[in-house]
Motif scaffolding. Structure first.
Motif, PDB file in Angstrom:
ATOM      1  N   GLY A 136      13.934  -1.213  21.630  1.00 29.92           N
ATOM      2  CA  GLY A 136      14.632  -1.831  20.517  1.00 29.92           C
ATOM      3  C   GLY A 136      16.039  -1.275  20.357  1.00 29.92           C
ATOM      4  N   VAL A 137      16.183   0.036  20.526  1.00 29.35           N
ATOM      5  CA  VAL A 137      17.501   0.670  20.444  1.00 29.35           C
ATOM      6  C   VAL A 137      18.408   0.181  21.572  1.00 29.35           C
ATOM      7  CG1 VAL A 137      18.733   2.875  20.631  1.00 29.35           C
ATOM      8  CG2 VAL A 137      16.644   2.715  19.254  1.00 29.35           C
ATOM      9  N   VAL A 138      17.855   0.102  22.776  1.00 34.68           N
ATOM     10  CA  VAL A 138      18.645  -0.368  23.922  1.00 34.68           C
ATOM     11  C   VAL A 138      19.166  -1.778  23.679  1.00 34.68           C
ATOM     12  CG1 VAL A 138      18.505  -1.063  26.345  1.00 34.68           C
ATOM     13  CG2 VAL A 138      17.542   1.120  25.630  1.00 34.68           C
ATOM     14  N   MET A 139      18.321  -2.649  23.151  1.00 34.84           N
ATOM     15  CA  MET A 139      18.751  -4.020  22.888  1.00 34.84           C
ATOM     16  C   MET A 139      19.821  -4.067  21.799  1.00 34.84           C
ATOM     17  SD  MET A 139      17.354  -6.269  24.887  1.00 34.84           S
ATOM     18  CE  MET A 139      17.053  -7.870  24.137  1.00 34.84           C
ATOM     19  N   ALA A 140      19.717  -3.195  20.797  1.00 32.76           N
ATOM     20  CA  ALA A 140      20.741  -3.134  19.757  1.00 32.76           C
ATOM     21  C   ALA A 140      22.072  -2.674  20.340  1.00 32.76           C
ATOM     22  CB  ALA A 140      20.297  -2.198  18.633  1.00 32.76           C
ATOM     23  N   VAL A 141      22.018  -1.746  21.279  1.00 34.29           N
ATOM     24  CA  VAL A 141      23.232  -1.276  21.945  1.00 34.29           C
ATOM     25  C   VAL A 141      23.884  -2.411  22.736  1.00 34.29           C
ATOM     26  CG1 VAL A 141      24.101   0.240  23.783  1.00 34.29           C
ATOM     27  CG2 VAL A 141      22.530   1.136  22.054  1.00 34.29           C
ATOM     28  N   ILE A 142      23.060  -3.184  23.455  1.00 32.64           N
ATOM     29  CA  ILE A 142      23.594  -4.326  24.207  1.00 32.64           C
ATOM     30  C   ILE A 142      24.233  -5.329  23.252  1.00 32.64           C
ATOM     31  CG2 ILE A 142      22.999  -6.302  25.653  1.00 32.64           C
ATOM     32  CD1 ILE A 142      20.780  -4.612  26.894  1.00 32.64           C
ATOM     33  N   ALA A 143      23.558  -5.612  22.139  1.00 30.32           N
ATOM     34  CA  ALA A 143      24.079  -6.584  21.174  1.00 30.32           C
ATOM     35  C   ALA A 143      25.402  -6.125  20.581  1.00 30.32           C
ATOM     36  CB  ALA A 143      23.054  -6.818  20.068  1.00 30.32           C
ATOM     37  N   ALA A 144      25.470  -4.832  20.205  1.00 30.32           N
ATOM     38  CA  ALA A 144      26.686  -4.319  19.581  1.00 30.32           C
ATOM     39  C   ALA A 144      27.831  -4.209  20.586  1.00 30.32           C
ATOM     40  CB  ALA A 144      26.408  -2.951  18.950  1.00 30.32           C
ATOM     41  N   GLY A 145      27.480  -3.955  21.852  1.00 29.52           N
ATOM     42  CA  GLY A 145      28.517  -3.773  22.865  1.00 29.52           C
ATOM     43  C   GLY A 145      28.633  -4.936  23.825  1.00 29.52           C
ATOM     44  N   VAL A 146      28.242  -6.130  23.375  1.00 26.65           N
ATOM     45  CA  VAL A 146      28.184  -7.286  24.269  1.00 26.65           C
ATOM     46  C   VAL A 146      29.556  -7.660  24.832  1.00 26.65           C
ATOM     47  CG1 VAL A 146      28.507  -9.090  22.534  1.00 26.65           C
ATOM     48  CG2 VAL A 146      27.022  -9.524  24.503  1.00 26.65           C
ATOM     49  N   SER A 147      30.621  -7.254  24.155  1.00 25.71           N
ATOM     50  CA  SER A 147      31.968  -7.559  24.649  1.00 25.71           C
ATOM     51  C   SER A 147      32.508  -6.483  25.583  1.00 25.71           C
ATOM     52  CB  SER A 147      32.930  -7.741  23.467  1.00 25.71           C
ATOM     53  OG  SER A 147      32.989  -6.563  22.684  1.00 25.71           O
ATOM     54  N   THR A 148      31.707  -5.443  25.816  1.00 27.19           N
ATOM     55  CA  THR A 148      32.115  -4.348  26.719  1.00 27.19           C
ATOM     56  C   THR A 148      31.167  -4.317  27.910  1.00 27.19           C
ATOM     57  OG1 THR A 148      32.815  -3.084  24.773  1.00 27.19           O
ATOM     58  CG2 THR A 148      32.662  -1.890  26.870  1.00 27.19           C
ATOM     59  N   PRO A 149      31.584  -4.839  29.055  1.00 23.95           N
ATOM     60  CA  PRO A 149      30.678  -4.926  30.210  1.00 23.95           C
ATOM     61  C   PRO A 149      30.029  -3.611  30.599  1.00 23.95           C
ATOM     62  CG  PRO A 149      32.646  -6.230  30.597  1.00 23.95           C
ATOM     63  CD  PRO A 149      32.884  -5.477  29.326  1.00 23.95           C
ATOM     64  N   THR A 150      30.772  -2.517  30.549  1.00 21.00           N
ATOM     65  CA  THR A 150      30.212  -1.221  30.958  1.00 21.00           C
ATOM     66  C   THR A 150      29.027  -0.831  30.080  1.00 21.00           C
ATOM     67  OG1 THR A 150      32.368  -0.480  31.761  1.00 21.00           O
ATOM     68  CG2 THR A 150      30.712   1.214  31.347  1.00 21.00           C
ATOM     69  N   THR A 151      29.133  -1.074  28.791  1.00 26.75           N
ATOM     70  CA  THR A 151      28.038  -0.757  27.866  1.00 26.75           C
ATOM     71  C   THR A 151      26.787  -1.550  28.217  1.00 26.75           C
ATOM     72  OG1 THR A 151      29.595  -0.289  26.075  1.00 26.75           O
ATOM     73  CG2 THR A 151      27.322  -0.788  25.447  1.00 26.75           C
ATOM     74  N   VAL A 152      26.957  -2.824  28.476  1.00 26.68           N
ATOM     75  CA  VAL A 152      25.822  -3.673  28.822  1.00 26.68           C
ATOM     76  C   VAL A 152      25.185  -3.212  30.128  1.00 26.68           C
ATOM     77  CG1 VAL A 152      25.070  -6.022  29.326  1.00 26.68           C
ATOM     78  CG2 VAL A 152      26.855  -5.625  27.607  1.00 26.68           C
ATOM     79  N   ILE A 153      26.006  -2.904  31.125  1.00 25.90           N
ATOM     80  CA  ILE A 153      25.500  -2.476  32.434  1.00 25.90           C
ATOM     81  C   ILE A 153      24.658  -1.216  32.306  1.00 25.90           C
ATOM     82  CG2 ILE A 153      26.187  -1.536  34.680  1.00 25.90           C
ATOM     83  CD1 ILE A 153      28.649  -3.453  34.491  1.00 25.90           C
ATOM     84  N   VAL A 154      25.193  -0.197  31.617  1.00 26.48           N
ATOM     85  CA  VAL A 154      24.477   1.077  31.480  1.00 26.48           C
ATOM     86  C   VAL A 154      23.184   0.878  30.691  1.00 26.48           C
ATOM     87  CG1 VAL A 154      24.577   3.394  30.480  1.00 26.48           C
ATOM     88  CG2 VAL A 154      26.563   2.472  31.688  1.00 26.48           C
ATOM     89  N   ALA A 155      23.241   0.108  29.605  1.00 28.54           N
ATOM     90  CA  ALA A 155      22.057  -0.100  28.774  1.00 28.54           C
ATOM     91  C   ALA A 155      20.958  -0.816  29.550  1.00 28.54           C
ATOM     92  CB  ALA A 155      22.430  -0.890  27.520  1.00 28.54           C
ATOM     93  N   VAL A 156      21.322  -1.818  30.337  1.00 29.29           N
ATOM     94  CA  VAL A 156      20.332  -2.554  31.120  1.00 29.29           C
ATOM     95  C   VAL A 156      19.671  -1.643  32.146  1.00 29.29           C
ATOM     96  CG1 VAL A 156      20.021  -4.346  32.871  1.00 29.29           C
ATOM     97  CG2 VAL A 156      21.310  -4.848  30.788  1.00 29.29           C
ATOM     98  N   ILE A 157      20.447  -0.847  32.842  1.00 27.21           N
ATOM     99  CA  ILE A 157      19.875   0.063  33.846  1.00 27.21           C
ATOM    100  C   ILE A 157      18.921   1.055  33.182  1.00 27.21           C
ATOM    101  CG2 ILE A 157      20.397   1.916  35.490  1.00 27.21           C
ATOM    102  CD1 ILE A 157      22.986   0.420  36.175  1.00 27.21           C
ATOM    103  N   VAL A 158      19.337   1.643  32.069  1.00 30.10           N
ATOM    104  CA  VAL A 158      18.493   2.611  31.360  1.00 30.10           C
ATOM    105  C   VAL A 158      17.181   1.969  30.902  1.00 30.10           C
ATOM    106  CG1 VAL A 158      18.322   3.992  29.249  1.00 30.10           C
ATOM    107  CG2 VAL A 158      20.392   4.101  30.642  1.00 30.10           C
ATOM    108  N   SER A 159      17.232   0.716  30.495  1.00 29.81           N
ATOM    109  CA  SER A 159      16.021   0.046  30.014  1.00 29.81           C
ATOM    110  C   SER A 159      14.922  -0.002  31.065  1.00 29.81           C
ATOM    111  CB  SER A 159      16.346  -1.375  29.556  1.00 29.81           C
ATOM    112  OG  SER A 159      16.576  -2.245  30.653  1.00 29.81           O
ATOM    113  N   GLY A 160      15.290   0.081  32.335  1.00 34.06           N
ATOM    114  CA  GLY A 160      14.299   0.048  33.407  1.00 34.06           C
ATOM    115  C   GLY A 160      13.256   1.140  33.276  1.00 34.06           C
ATOM    116  N   ALA A 161      13.660   2.315  32.781  1.00 29.87           N
ATOM    117  CA  ALA A 161      12.715   3.418  32.621  1.00 29.87           C
ATOM    118  C   ALA A 161      11.630   3.059  31.609  1.00 29.87           C
ATOM    119  CB  ALA A 161      13.460   4.675  32.176  1.00 29.87           C
TER     120      ALA A 161
END
Length: 408
Positions: free
Chosen positions: A280-305
């Motif tokens: 849930g936290v990871v998805m909130a980070v993606i939502a808040a940083g949706v205009s920053t590609p680097t934020t989305v990339i890092v959050a998506v990779i971390v979600s894999g764990a």
């Protein structure tokens, strides 16, 4: 429980495991080519998201009848029919020149996928050494590898043409089909065929319904991320493939190596609660940083764990939490969870079009948190299932009748 390595197996198991890897590749295969599909076919992201919706909704509905089919024609024939359908419809999707055609052929692909995945784990458990838990580990390893390799193959082939990944899966599934025919032995059909209504009737059992609804909410968030995260990353197919390969590798590693250790130390329920909250936290980070590609990339990779942990623990729990036959429980559970996965990308597209791209991700985060509360209503049942898993004498391993008693 047997101490044999889950990776020391007969040829039949490896043949099905290879087919599982290729089948699960189909989940992330299209991620790297989503933006290219939208550009080349002049489609909106919400239209492209229907590739997930048609595939997963058909898979979900077909889950209701797979048990009845397999109990009548046998596990091996069900595998073969499913593989043939995937080979044909993946190739047809690659040959199509319209988004509507691809969406339709992905639906056919979903039918083959249901026939295959609903039977493959049953065959692995029936043929594998290492017991039930060992078979689950092997199956989750195949899932993790498929999820990791799918985006890499999709990115490499997609950098040449968006058609490449579809033809690639068709070719690999043909190899898996040949291996299945050659190495998987015919298995006895159960004495009593499974009825068509059995999966729906199974949902009257509280434990199975709780796990199914938890998985529906989890899959809503998961496939929202899978279907829409590629767009704000603003990467080409090759680099998108690398990002989702990194994500998939974490899925595989945490599924196979970390999930069992966390489960043994803290217990299934506690790990799943924390895990869903983290997603849930990871998805909130993606939502808040949706205009920053680097934020989305890092959050998506971390979600894999977190996704890897969730997959393994949930697969084990759902197979033991219901008193009905495992194949029936699996069909009912698969129906409910894939409905969530199928509807999520479609809803995400509508929300993104009506509001903004961040809204679907915020909703996905909410569904992960809601899954915690749903799961908590079955806390006692989950604890009992965990104790059964730890004490084989209390829950003996099933006989070798894959279409009747084994997980699917």
């Amino acid at each position: 429980m047997s101490s044999a390595s889950p990776f020391t197996q007969p040829r039949a198991v490896w043949a099905v495991a290879f087919a599982c890897v290729v089948s699960f590749m189909g989940i992330g295969l299209v991620d790297p080519i989503l933006p290219a599909l939208a550009d080349d076919l002049h489609a909106t992201p919400s239209q492209v998201s229907l590739l997930f919706t048609s595939y997963l909704v058909v898979t979900a509905v077909a889950m209701l009848v797979v048990g009845a089919v397999a109990s009548r024609i046998g596990a091996k024939r069900t595998l073969v029919v499913g593989l043939v359908i995937i080979v044909v419809f993946a190739a047809l999707a690659g040959a199509s020149d319209s988004i509507g055609g691809i969406v339709g052929f992905r639906a056919g692909w979903g039918l083959g996928n249901a026939l295959f995945i609903a039977t493959s784990l049953a065959v692995i458990v029936a043929s594998a050494s290492g017991g039930f838990a060992g078979a689950i580990i092997l199956y989750e390893t195949a899932l993790g590898l498929g999820i990791a390799v799918g985006p890499l193959l999709g990115g490499e082939l997609g950098s040449i043409s968006w058609k490449g990944p579809f033809f690639g899966v068709s070719a690999l599934m043909f190899i898996a089909l040949v291996a299945t025919v050659a190495f998987v032995p015919s298995m006895p059909k159960p004495a009593r065929p499974t009825s068509l209504s059995a999966p729906l009737r199974a949902l009257r059992h509280r434990g199975l319904l709780v796990m199914g609804l938890t998985a529906l909410l989890y899959n809503w968030g998961f496939f929202t991320m899978l279907g829409y995260a590629p767009y704000p990353m603003e990467l080409d197919a090759h680099h998108l493939g690398l990002v989702f390969t990194g994500w998939g590798l974490l899925v595989a590693l945490f599924s196979v190596f970390f999930a069992p250790r966390l489960q043994a130390r803290f217990g299934t329920a506690k790990v799943l609660y924390v895990n869903l909250a983290a997603l849930g936290v990871v998805m909130a980070v993606i939502a808040a940083g949706v205009s920053t590609p680097t934020t989305v990339i890092v959050a998506v990779i971390v979600s894999g764990a977190f996704i890897g942990i969730n997959n393994t623990l949930t697969t084990q729990a759902v197979m033991l939490v219901s008193p009905v036959e495992r194949s029936v429980a699996s069909s009912a559970y698969g129906f409910v969870r894939f409905i969530g996965g199928g509807l999520a990308p479609f809803a995400a597209g509508k929300l993104a079009d009506a509001f903004s791209l961040s809204v679907p991700f915020y909703l996905g985060g909410v569904t992960f948190v809601l899954a915690i509360f749903v799961l908590a209503t079955g806390h006692k049942l989950l604890g009992e299932a965990e104790r059964d898993l730890a004490t084989p004498a209390a829950h003996p391993e099933p006989a070798v009748t894959p279409t009747a008693d084994l997980p699917a």
